[in-house]
Design a protein around this motif. Structure first.
Motif, PDB file in Angstrom:
ATOM      1  N   GLN A   1     -23.982  25.211 -25.994  1.00 35.91           N
ATOM      2  CA  GLN A   1     -25.183  26.039 -25.879  1.00 35.91           C
ATOM      3  C   GLN A   1     -26.470  25.254 -26.164  1.00 35.91           C
ATOM      4  OE1 GLN A   1     -22.758  29.056 -28.220  1.00 35.91           O
ATOM      5  NE2 GLN A   1     -24.369  30.390 -27.457  1.00 35.91           N
TER       6      GLN A   1
ATOM      7  N   HIS B   1     -15.592  25.043 -29.600  1.00 41.25           N
ATOM      8  CA  HIS B   1     -16.419  26.253 -29.614  1.00 41.25           C
ATOM      9  C   HIS B   1     -16.651  26.705 -28.177  1.00 41.25           C
ATOM     10  CE1 HIS B   1     -19.786  28.677 -31.678  1.00 41.25           C
ATOM     11  NE2 HIS B   1     -19.691  29.121 -30.442  1.00 41.25           N
ATOM     12  N   PHE B   2     -15.851  27.634 -27.714  1.00 40.71           N
ATOM     13  CA  PHE B   2     -15.999  28.250 -26.385  1.00 40.71           C
ATOM     14  C   PHE B   2     -16.182  27.202 -25.293  1.00 40.71           C
ATOM     15  CE2 PHE B   2     -18.012  32.582 -27.838  1.00 40.71           C
ATOM     16  CZ  PHE B   2     -16.908  32.828 -28.618  1.00 40.71           C
TER      17      PHE B   2
ATOM     18  N   ASN C   1     -13.561  28.229 -32.690  1.00 33.37           N
ATOM     19  CA  ASN C   1     -14.546  29.268 -32.960  1.00 33.37           C
ATOM     20  C   ASN C   1     -13.973  30.632 -32.577  1.00 33.37           C
ATOM     21  OD1 ASN C   1     -17.365  30.222 -33.441  1.00 33.37           O
ATOM     22  ND2 ASN C   1     -17.225  30.825 -31.296  1.00 33.37           N
ATOM     23  N   GLU C   2     -14.116  31.604 -33.462  1.00 32.06           N
ATOM     24  CA  GLU C   2     -13.745  33.008 -33.181  1.00 32.06           C
ATOM     25  C   GLU C   2     -12.430  33.108 -32.410  1.00 32.06           C
ATOM     26  OE1 GLU C   2     -17.141  34.734 -31.236  1.00 32.06           O
ATOM     27  OE2 GLU C   2     -18.185  35.064 -33.116  1.00 32.06           O
TER      28      GLU C   2
ATOM     29  N   TYR D   1     -21.826  39.992 -36.823  1.00 30.23           N
ATOM     30  CA  TYR D   1     -23.007  40.551 -36.155  1.00 30.23           C
ATOM     31  C   TYR D   1     -23.059  42.063 -36.297  1.00 30.23           C
ATOM     32  CZ  TYR D   1     -23.480  35.946 -34.124  1.00 30.23           C
ATOM     33  OH  TYR D   1     -23.633  34.598 -33.975  1.00 30.23           O
TER      34      TYR D   1
ATOM     35  N   TRP E   1     -26.454  45.787 -30.141  1.00 27.26           N
ATOM     36  CA  TRP E   1     -25.609  45.391 -31.274  1.00 27.26           C
ATOM     37  C   TRP E   1     -26.133  46.121 -32.516  1.00 27.26           C
ATOM     38  CZ3 TRP E   1     -23.974  39.512 -31.064  1.00 27.26           C
ATOM     39  CH2 TRP E   1     -23.499  39.221 -29.777  1.00 27.26           C
TER      40      TRP E   1
ATOM     41  N   GLU F   1     -21.777  32.293 -39.297  1.00 18.83           N
ATOM     42  CA  GLU F   1     -22.634  32.834 -38.228  1.00 18.83           C
ATOM     43  C   GLU F   1     -23.084  34.220 -38.612  1.00 18.83           C
ATOM     44  OE1 GLU F   1     -21.527  33.246 -34.040  1.00 18.83           O
ATOM     45  OE2 GLU F   1     -20.366  31.406 -34.213  1.00 18.83           O
TER      46      GLU F   1
ATOM     47  N   TRP G   1     -26.878  32.118 -37.319  1.00 21.37           N
ATOM     48  CA  TRP G   1     -26.611  31.660 -35.962  1.00 21.37           C
ATOM     49  C   TRP G   1     -27.937  31.225 -35.337  1.00 21.37           C
ATOM     50  CZ3 TRP G   1     -23.247  29.364 -33.372  1.00 21.37           C
ATOM     51  CH2 TRP G   1     -23.347  29.235 -31.987  1.00 21.37           C
TER      52      TRP G   1
ATOM     53  N   ALA H   1     -24.378  32.954 -25.448  1.00 22.07           N
ATOM     54  CA  ALA H   1     -23.007  32.746 -24.944  1.00 22.07           C
ATOM     55  C   ALA H   1     -22.580  33.895 -24.027  1.00 22.07           C
ATOM     56  CB  ALA H   1     -22.027  32.628 -26.111  1.00 22.07           C
ATOM     57  N   GLY H   2     -22.907  35.115 -24.438  1.00 24.12           N
ATOM     58  CA  GLY H   2     -22.402  36.274 -23.706  1.00 24.12           C
ATOM     59  C   GLY H   2     -23.137  36.524 -22.408  1.00 24.12           C
ATOM     60  N   THR H   3     -24.455  36.382 -22.443  1.00 19.38           N
ATOM     61  CA  THR H   3     -25.237  36.761 -21.265  1.00 19.38           C
ATOM     62  C   THR H   3     -25.974  35.585 -20.628  1.00 19.38           C
ATOM     63  OG1 THR H   3     -27.027  37.405 -22.748  1.00 19.38           O
ATOM     64  CG2 THR H   3     -25.597  39.164 -21.981  1.00 19.38           C
TER      65      THR H   3
ATOM     66  N   TYR I   1     -32.320  33.461 -31.259  1.00 19.34           N
ATOM     67  CA  TYR I   1     -31.812  33.631 -32.623  1.00 19.34           C
ATOM     68  C   TYR I   1     -32.476  32.692 -33.635  1.00 19.34           C
ATOM     69  CZ  TYR I   1     -27.642  36.268 -31.039  1.00 19.34           C
ATOM     70  OH  TYR I   1     -26.773  37.209 -30.532  1.00 19.34           O
TER      71      TYR I   1
HETATM   72  C1  BG6 Z   1     -20.662  34.338 -31.320  1.00 19.08           C
HETATM   73  C2  BG6 Z   1     -20.446  32.975 -30.747  1.00 19.08           C
HETATM   74  O1  BG6 Z   1     -19.724  35.179 -30.785  1.00 19.08           O
HETATM   75  O2  BG6 Z   1     -21.825  35.004 -31.018  1.00 19.08           O
HETATM   76  C3  BG6 Z   1     -21.701  32.252 -30.321  1.00 19.08           C
HETATM   77  O3  BG6 Z   1     -19.727  32.171 -31.643  1.00 19.08           O
HETATM   78  C4  BG6 Z   1     -22.664  33.215 -29.686  1.00 19.08           C
HETATM   79  O4  BG6 Z   1     -21.354  31.187 -29.481  1.00 19.08           O
HETATM   80  C5  BG6 Z   1     -22.997  34.286 -30.716  1.00 19.08           C
HETATM   81  O5  BG6 Z   1     -23.809  32.627 -29.182  1.00 19.08           O
HETATM   82  C6  BG6 Z   1     -24.022  35.292 -30.266  1.00 19.08           C
HETATM   83  O6  BG6 Z   1     -23.656  35.840 -29.038  1.00 19.08           O
HETATM   84  P1  BG6 Z   1     -24.675  35.817 -27.822  1.00 19.08           P
HETATM   85  O7  BG6 Z   1     -23.936  36.358 -26.671  1.00 19.08           O
HETATM   86  O8  BG6 Z   1     -25.812  36.675 -28.245  1.00 19.08           O
HETATM   87  O9  BG6 Z   1     -25.065  34.394 -27.629  1.00 19.08           O
END
Ligand code: BG6
Length: 476
Positions: A18, A135-136, A180-181, A315, A348, A374, A421, A429-431, A438
């Motif tokens: 990222q 990590h992903f 990661n996760e 989160y 969220w 995180e 984070w 990561a998600g979108t 952040y």
């Molecule tokens: C976590 C991941 O799930 O959430 C990160 O470890 C990710 O890689 C973070 O960036 C926040 O999620 P997003 O989708 O808001 O980037």
């Protein structure tokens, strides 16, 4: 009563894919994250199982390819982290820099040299590196040629990768997180396992749980190897923590929440810490009608490779309803809205108490040190005409969560550290968006691929600096 212990680790966390960019530099191979499109279309492709391994290059922007150019700007960024007062920093090592295709026998020296420089720069400022091994991110070749983590051969490839890192950074890096996760595979297997799969079908469940099994074996094997290479190494499991609340005191809802916890947290947590699957796993496999390939050697590895600590990302919490829906009541981001909580622009829900609840539950079950690696608030930030960025919403969010952490410590839970984070902004990561920010440090990069990558400190930068300087006493 002292709130945070003396050697508490304060820092920020990011991932290689990222932030680094430079996706073809110095022999790096193509990672699966290099073919992910930017924008909400990414999430749609994840959810609809339509992600293509040969994406239309002319149609999309691929934001991870340039990240925030940490590859070339790491010195500047690390100097900012030192100014902030970080005593620790979490990042990952891109598998594709070290083994470009994942299945080579010799590592790429140029890739290792980059991480030598990053780690030395952190140590120069007395910042403790916390390294996520995966990590992903994985070599695209391992998906195309081997089918991703459902293939047992990946265990050996990963062990080779991790061993190279352990040998190289012995005496420099103490804290390691293999995946990661790891438990996000239940909901987003593409992120960690390298393929999409639908957990509600028998085949989908088999693909997810087999891939997860291989990662759990790989984790246990690298824990044992790490301990042999350097007795000072501390290797931690890493789970997404999303405590499940029952929608009401209807026992059906209570069982749904309990079940979802048993699966999402317990399935991997138990293997990591106790060296065996939880009792409920057998029922899950039976109900899904699947038989996993689990060898006696795998089970032996679990016992010999128990983690030293558990780390978590936090989160949000979630609400579960009705035991009849248990089939689907285990997905992260599933569940129903919580009327007591407000949500971010991305939906969220903000729940500092959830952090305390989740950490207490983990500690009660595992009695092992916990590390928050995180926690943070994704929001759109505005640069004012005078250049300032007044992210009070982020300060509020972090303040409440750090306060909840203080209470957790007073509850008697052993917490090693707290990392937010995104010390810098980065690609979501998600979108796949830059607009979901952040960091304490704003990065001039945007969803339309414009921007200079210039860094600017936000208001939260000075605030967090004070928090660290006072070891968490001054949250105002
Ligand atoms: C976590 C991941 O799930 O959430 C990160 O470890 C990710 O890689 C973070 O960036 C926040 O999620 P997003 O989708 O808001 O980037």
């Amino acid at each position: 009563m002292s709130k945070f212990p003396k050697n508490f680790l304060w820092g920020g966390a990011v991932s290689a894919n990222q932030t680094e960019g430079a996706y073809k530099a110095d022999g790096k191979g193509i990672a699966y994250t290099d073919i992910l499109p930017g924008g909400k279309v990414r999430l749609e492709q994840y959810l609809n199982n339509t992600l293509s391994l040969e994406p239309d290059e002319s149609k999309y922007f691929f934001p991870n390819r340039d990240g925030i150019d940490f590859y070339h700007m790491y010195k500047e960024d690390i100097a900012l982290f030192a100014k902030l007062g970080f005593n620790s920093y979490r990042t990952s090592i891109a598998w594709t820099r070290i083994f470009p295709n994942g299945d080579e026998t010799e590592p790429n020296e140029l890739g290792l040299k980059f991480y030598d420089k990053v780690i030395d720069e952190l140590l120069r400022y007395n910042i403790e590196p916390v390294i996520t091994i995966s990590h992903f991110e994985m070599p695209l070749n391992l998906i195309k040629k081997y089918g991703g983590w459902k293939n047992r051969q990946l265990i050996d490839f990963f062990v080779r990768f991790a061993t190279v890192l352990f040998e190289r950074y012995k005496g420099k890096v103490k804290y390691w997180l293999p995946f990661n996760e790891i438990n996000i595979a239940f909901s987003f297997p593409i992120c960690t396992l390298g393929y999409t799969a639908d957990i509600s079908t028998s085949q989908g469940a088999k693909d997810i749980l087999q891939g997860l099994h291989h990662q759990l074996v790989a984790t246990a094997k690298v824990v044992a190897i790490a301990h042999k290479i350097d007795s000072q190494f501390r290797v931690g499991g890493m789970l997404i923590l999303e405590p499940a609340y029952a929608n009401s005191c209807n026992p059906q809802d209570v069982r749904a929440a309990q079940y979802s916890e048993q699966i999402i947290t317990g399935y991997c947590g138990d293997v990591h810490v106790m060296g065996k699957y939880p009792a409920i796993a057998k029922r899950l496999w039976q109900e899904k009608g699947i038989e996993l390939d689990i060898t006696l050697d795998d089970l032996d590895s679990f016992v010999k490779g128990k983690v030293d600590f558990l780390s978590i990302s936090y989160y949000k919490s979630r609400v579960e309803k009705s035991v009849d829906k248990c089939e689907n009541a285990w997905g992260i981001f599933s569940g129903v809205p919580n009327p007591y909580l407000k949500a971010s622009d991305w939906g969220w829900e903000i729940d500092p108490m959830g952090l305390r609840i989740g950490l207490n539950a983990l500690y009660d079950r595992y009695d092992i040190p916990l590390f928050v690696v995180e926690n943070g608030f994704g929001a759109v930030d505005k640069v004012e005409s005078d250049g300032t960025i007044n992210d009070d919403y982020r300060i509020d969010y972090l303040r409440q969560h750090i306060y909840a952490l203080q209470e957790t410590i007073k509850d008697g839970v052993a917490i090693m550290g707290y990392m937010t984070w995104g010390s810098t902004d980065m690609v979501s990561a998600g979108t796949g968006e830059f607009s979901k920010r952040y960091g304490f440090v704003y990065v001039d990069r945007h969803d339309d691929a414009t921007g200079t990558f210039e860094r600017k400190c936000k208001k939260s930068f000075e605030w967090f600096k004070k928090v660290i300087a006072s070891n968490g006493e001054d949250l105002e």
